[in-house]
Design a protein around this motif. Structure first.
Motif, PDB file in Angstrom:
ATOM      1  N   UNK A 105     -53.378  11.349  -4.861  1.00  0.00           N
ATOM      2  CA  UNK A 105     -53.441  10.279  -3.868  1.00  0.00           C
ATOM      3  C   UNK A 105     -54.880  10.037  -3.429  1.00  0.00           C
ATOM      4  N   UNK A 106     -55.636  11.110  -3.217  1.00  0.00           N
ATOM      5  CA  UNK A 106     -57.031  10.963  -2.788  1.00  0.00           C
ATOM      6  C   UNK A 106     -57.842  10.216  -3.837  1.00  0.00           C
ATOM      7  N   UNK A 107     -57.665  10.551  -5.104  1.00  0.00           N
ATOM      8  CA  UNK A 107     -58.424   9.878  -6.160  1.00  0.00           C
ATOM      9  C   UNK A 107     -58.070   8.402  -6.259  1.00  0.00           C
ATOM     10  N   UNK A 108     -56.792   8.090  -6.165  1.00  0.00           N
ATOM     11  CA  UNK A 108     -56.394   6.677  -6.251  1.00  0.00           C
ATOM     12  C   UNK A 108     -56.920   5.885  -5.054  1.00  0.00           C
ATOM     13  N   UNK A 109     -56.814   6.445  -3.858  1.00  0.00           N
ATOM     14  CA  UNK A 109     -57.288   5.748  -2.658  1.00  0.00           C
ATOM     15  C   UNK A 109     -58.797   5.539  -2.698  1.00  0.00           C
ATOM     16  N   UNK A 110     -59.530   6.551  -3.151  1.00  0.00           N
ATOM     17  CA  UNK A 110     -60.984   6.401  -3.234  1.00  0.00           C
ATOM     18  C   UNK A 110     -61.373   5.394  -4.302  1.00  0.00           C
TER      19      UNK A 110
END
Length: 206
Positions: A9-14
């Motif tokens: 989730x962090x990678x997609x949001x960033x």
């Protein structure tokens, strides 16, 4: 599974956030000393894109210095790829199993979260890392990690203002948002005004 989901989730949001940055922001300084936003984002996907033999080859070129190796590769890749490609590397590898040499999955999450904050905090963007991800990383802070990042908390107690969390036994409190205290624990100097307390000046830039 919780940490793997948080990493993805962090990678997609960033990646979505980076896609929306104005062109000038990519060349702005980050909180990573000496690196622009572009170089930080290039570095974030290095572990996905370089095979083990390629990584060892780069380390040999850097005469065994991990710092020199990561700096050289970040600058090279930042120059070689477009901003859209750099963002896509994160999104396309959201579920990549890479972890740093030490620390396992929590360290992989920390790599993504802290480098994301290196960008958003430096640019003054109000991106709030979800509390469950911060909790994983804050609860994993240990003296060994602080020493690795050159953080001296002698006499200091870190106190989050937006979460029930503190660290340290010192008499001098340092107050701030949980994600700002996480940056502090990873050796970053915060912009002026982001921390409060008697010892805040030790951890903020001029």
């Amino acid at each position: 599974m919780q940490i793997k989901a948080a990493i993805a989730a962090e990678r997609r949001e960033l990646a979505d956030l980076f896609d929306a940055l104005p062109a000038d922001d990519w060349n702005a300084p980050s909180l990573c000393a000496g690196w622009t936003v572009r170089e930080v984002v290039a570095h974030m996907s290095m572990g996905f894109r370089l095979s083990l033999p390629a990584t060892l080859g780069e380390l040999l070129k850097a005469r065994g210095s991990l710092h020199r190796m990561t700096d050289r590769v970040a600058r090279r890749d930042a120059a070689a790829h477009s901003t859209a490609e750099l963002s896509a590397f994160l999104r396309d590898h959201a579920h990549h199993p890479w972890t740093p040499p030490v620390g396992g999955l929590p360290a992989a999450l920390g790599h993504d979260v802290v480098h994301g904050l290196d960008v958003t905090t430096a640019l003054g963007l109000d991106r709030r890392v979800p509390a469950d991800r911060l909790r994983i990383l804050l609860d994993a802070i240990r003296p060994r990690g602080l020493r690795f990042f050159g953080v001296d908390l002698t006499g200091v107690r870190l106190c989050a203002e937006d979460m029930d969390w503190s660290y340290g036994a010192g008499a001098a409190p340092v107050y701030g948002a949980a994600q700002d205290l996480l940056l502090l624990a990873f050796g970053r100097r915060l912009p002026p005004g982001r921390l409060g307390g008697a010892a805040a000046g030790r951890f903020t830039g001029r």
